[in-house]
Design an enzyme around this catalytic site. Sequence first.
Site, PDB file in Angstrom:
ATOM      1  N   HIS A   1       5.470 -15.297  22.094  1.00  0.00           N
ATOM      2  CA  HIS A   1       5.585 -16.282  23.173  1.00  0.00           C
ATOM      3  C   HIS A   1       4.638 -15.948  24.310  1.00  0.00           C
ATOM      4  O   HIS A   1       4.425 -14.779  24.639  1.00  0.00           O
ATOM      5  CB  HIS A   1       7.028 -16.440  23.660  1.00  0.00           C
ATOM      6  CG  HIS A   1       7.596 -15.266  24.401  1.00  0.00           C
ATOM      7  ND1 HIS A   1       7.507 -15.125  25.764  1.00  0.00           N
ATOM      8  CD2 HIS A   1       8.281 -14.172  23.966  1.00  0.00           C
ATOM      9  CE1 HIS A   1       8.121 -14.014  26.148  1.00  0.00           C
ATOM     10  NE2 HIS A   1       8.594 -13.404  25.067  1.00  0.00           N
TER      11      HIS A   1
ATOM     12  N   ASP B   1       6.437  -8.323  28.346  1.00  0.00           N
ATOM     13  CA  ASP B   1       7.176  -9.471  27.789  1.00  0.00           C
ATOM     14  C   ASP B   1       6.536 -10.779  28.283  1.00  0.00           C
ATOM     15  O   ASP B   1       6.932 -11.318  29.276  1.00  0.00           O
ATOM     16  CB  ASP B   1       8.642  -9.376  28.221  1.00  0.00           C
ATOM     17  CG  ASP B   1       9.515 -10.417  27.552  1.00  0.00           C
ATOM     18  OD1 ASP B   1       9.044 -11.095  26.634  1.00  0.00           O
ATOM     19  OD2 ASP B   1      10.686 -10.532  27.973  1.00  0.00           O
TER      20      ASP B   1
ATOM     21  N   GLU C   1       9.767 -19.804  25.368  1.00  0.00           N
ATOM     22  CA  GLU C   1      10.692 -18.921  24.630  1.00  0.00           C
ATOM     23  C   GLU C   1      11.813 -18.455  25.549  1.00  0.00           C
ATOM     24  O   GLU C   1      12.981 -18.408  25.167  1.00  0.00           O
ATOM     25  CB  GLU C   1       9.926 -17.704  24.072  1.00  0.00           C
ATOM     26  CG  GLU C   1      10.767 -16.790  23.181  1.00  0.00           C
ATOM     27  CD  GLU C   1      11.442 -15.628  23.898  1.00  0.00           C
ATOM     28  OE1 GLU C   1      12.199 -14.893  23.261  1.00  0.00           O
ATOM     29  OE2 GLU C   1      11.226 -15.465  25.124  1.00  0.00           O
ATOM     30  N   GLU C   2      11.433 -18.103  26.779  1.00  0.00           N
ATOM     31  CA  GLU C   2      12.404 -17.533  27.720  1.00  0.00           C
ATOM     32  C   GLU C   2      13.482 -18.539  28.118  1.00  0.00           C
ATOM     33  O   GLU C   2      14.507 -18.180  28.688  1.00  0.00           O
ATOM     34  CB  GLU C   2      11.686 -17.015  28.979  1.00  0.00           C
ATOM     35  CG  GLU C   2      10.636 -15.927  28.713  1.00  0.00           C
ATOM     36  CD  GLU C   2      11.234 -14.577  28.325  1.00  0.00           C
ATOM     37  OE1 GLU C   2      12.452 -14.493  28.082  1.00  0.00           O
ATOM     38  OE2 GLU C   2      10.465 -13.597  28.258  1.00  0.00           O
TER      39      GLU C   2
ATOM     40  N   ASP D   1       6.716  -9.697  19.996  1.00  0.00           N
ATOM     41  CA  ASP D   1       7.276  -9.909  21.326  1.00  0.00           C
ATOM     42  C   ASP D   1       7.625  -8.527  21.880  1.00  0.00           C
ATOM     43  O   ASP D   1       8.628  -7.929  21.489  1.00  0.00           O
ATOM     44  CB  ASP D   1       8.524 -10.803  21.226  1.00  0.00           C
ATOM     45  CG  ASP D   1       9.093 -11.136  22.602  1.00  0.00           C
ATOM     46  OD1 ASP D   1       8.554 -10.641  23.614  1.00  0.00           O
ATOM     47  OD2 ASP D   1      10.087 -11.895  22.658  1.00  0.00           O
TER      48      ASP D   1
ATOM     49  N   HIS E   1      11.400  -9.293  32.682  1.00  0.00           N
ATOM     50  CA  HIS E   1      11.982 -10.401  33.466  1.00  0.00           C
ATOM     51  C   HIS E   1      12.034 -10.092  34.960  1.00  0.00           C
ATOM     52  O   HIS E   1      12.788 -10.728  35.694  1.00  0.00           O
ATOM     53  CB  HIS E   1      13.380 -10.792  32.963  1.00  0.00           C
ATOM     54  CG  HIS E   1      13.401 -11.211  31.514  1.00  0.00           C
ATOM     55  ND1 HIS E   1      14.546 -11.569  30.852  1.00  0.00           N
ATOM     56  CD2 HIS E   1      12.406 -11.343  30.595  1.00  0.00           C
ATOM     57  CE1 HIS E   1      14.262 -11.887  29.579  1.00  0.00           C
ATOM     58  NE2 HIS E   1      12.958 -11.745  29.412  1.00  0.00           N
TER      59      HIS E   1
HETATM   60  N1  BES Z   1      11.321 -10.304  24.645  1.00  0.00           N
HETATM   61  C1  BES Z   1      12.662 -10.754  24.813  1.00  0.00           C
HETATM   62  C2  BES Z   1      13.562 -10.342  23.673  1.00  0.00           C
HETATM   63  C3  BES Z   1      13.928  -8.903  23.599  1.00  0.00           C
HETATM   64  C4  BES Z   1      14.350  -8.203  24.688  1.00  0.00           C
HETATM   65  C5  BES Z   1      13.889  -8.285  22.368  1.00  0.00           C
HETATM   66  C6  BES Z   1      14.687  -6.878  24.536  1.00  0.00           C
HETATM   67  C7  BES Z   1      14.261  -6.975  22.232  1.00  0.00           C
HETATM   68  C8  BES Z   1      14.648  -6.264  23.338  1.00  0.00           C
HETATM   69  C9  BES Z   1      12.709 -12.261  24.921  1.00  0.00           C
HETATM   70  O1  BES Z   1      11.614 -12.789  25.592  1.00  0.00           O
HETATM   71  C10 BES Z   1      13.938 -12.655  25.663  1.00  0.00           C
HETATM   72  O2  BES Z   1      14.076 -12.365  26.810  1.00  0.00           O
HETATM   73  N2  BES Z   1      14.869 -13.316  24.969  1.00  0.00           N
HETATM   74  C11 BES Z   1      16.096 -13.715  25.551  1.00  0.00           C
HETATM   75  C12 BES Z   1      16.852 -14.627  24.625  1.00  0.00           C
HETATM   76  C13 BES Z   1      16.234 -15.978  24.449  1.00  0.00           C
HETATM   77  C14 BES Z   1      17.030 -16.772  23.435  1.00  0.00           C
HETATM   78  C15 BES Z   1      16.132 -16.732  25.755  1.00  0.00           C
HETATM   79  C16 BES Z   1      16.966 -12.511  25.808  1.00  0.00           C
HETATM   80  O3  BES Z   1      16.854 -11.509  25.115  1.00  0.00           O
HETATM   81  O4  BES Z   1      17.806 -12.597  26.709  1.00  0.00           O
HETATM   82 ZN    ZN Z   2       9.923 -11.870  25.240  1.00  0.00          ZN
END
Ligand code: BES
Ligand code: ZN
Length: 389
Positions: free
Chosen positions: A198, A218, A252-253, A280, A357
């Site tokens: 993403h 990220d 994606e976020e 990612d 984030h």
């Molecule tokens: N890069 C993250 C996912 C992630 C975080 C993978 C930590 C492994 C370890 C991704 O961009 C993210 O923040 N995903 C969200 C969920 C999504 C469905 C919005 C999350 O993890 O809260």
């Molecule tokens: Zn991510």
Amino acid sequence: MFIQVILLSLVSSFAVANVKKFVTVDAQIYSQVEKSQKSLLTKDGITLVQLTEEEITQLSDKIHHELKRCGGFVAHDSEAEARAVFENKSARLWGSKGVLNQYQIDQQSTVNPALKLVQETNIRETIKKMSSYHNRYYKAETGKESQSFLKDKWAALIKNRSDASVEYFQHSSWGQPSIILTITGSELPNEIVVLGGHADSIGGMFGGSGAKAPGADDNASGIATITETIRVLMEIGFQPKRTLKFMAYAAEEAGLLGSKEIAAQFKAQGKNVVGKMQLDMTNFKGSASLDIALMSDYTNRAQNEFVGKIIDEYVKVPWGYSKCGYGCSDHASWHNNGYPASMPFEATMQEMNKDIHTANDVIEKSNGNADHAFKFAQMATAFMIELAN
Ligand code: BES
Ligand code: ZN
């Protein structure tokens, strides 16, 4: 009475053991199947046979110990399911079970020279550029600007190639587009291998368009890793037999929104994605014990094993498995649409980068370099070359 029950269960387990299952096998595996087993149907290198449970177990052992590979056959729940494999859209069934006949590592003469061309400085520069935007939020103007920069960068990489193109994938509900770069396969153009990540970023749960979100790890890191993979493939003039697609997803976020639309459209159009790798977060070395953690959930086991072998053969760094516990990134969108996905991650889940984030997700947190992502670029380059052939 007791004896009768035992007898009955013995008889029925004997009966179960002798029930023949419908099994589809690839050409290499078919050569291992006892010659007494007649083929019921052969098409596109796949053959339908009937085997007992015992024969299936023997076959599986043979594949692992003698052929030293995984997969190559699927035992189906019904004859109808088995025969569906030979219909048009059915290659997906094979794909989703991760048993395509290409889980072999035999492209060393192409991969090894390519891996020498991967450059950490290129990855570093792309991370710096992408993380220089205030944010890459899917509803922010800067989230469109960063995609415009990336599309131009990818277009420049393929400028001498008539078999490659790069396009926006526009989404109707928000402004930030996704980007798809395609290198059309020379022999199997309908079989598609996807490398994606993403491109958007977010500053906190309620961050919105105003919040600063450099998103260096990220996921500028994943995008930079993919970009270097494309660059290297172009530098060696790589012409894939299968079609390769590189994707930079929007939103994606906000809930995997961009990839969800793309994967659903691919499924609706009956597109045959035979492999998908998600990158990612690739540049924060959080775990001392391993360099690459393969997420075991929302991914395909046979393909994950193949990625592990790719790492052993080419990258030679320690790897293991970890788990998100939920559909944490865009691989889940592909997985949920029945496609085989893998998600090699920078650390175990427990040892992940805690600055994502936030305004502190900057490359300085990775000592200002892309040494960790470099390993992922090598892995992704090898994965794409091996699966392309
Ligand atoms: N890069 C993250 C996912 C992630 C975080 C993978 C930590 C492994 C370890 C991704 O961009 C993210 O923040 N995903 C969200 C969920 C999504 C469905 C919005 C999350 O993890 O809260
Ligand atoms: Zn991510």
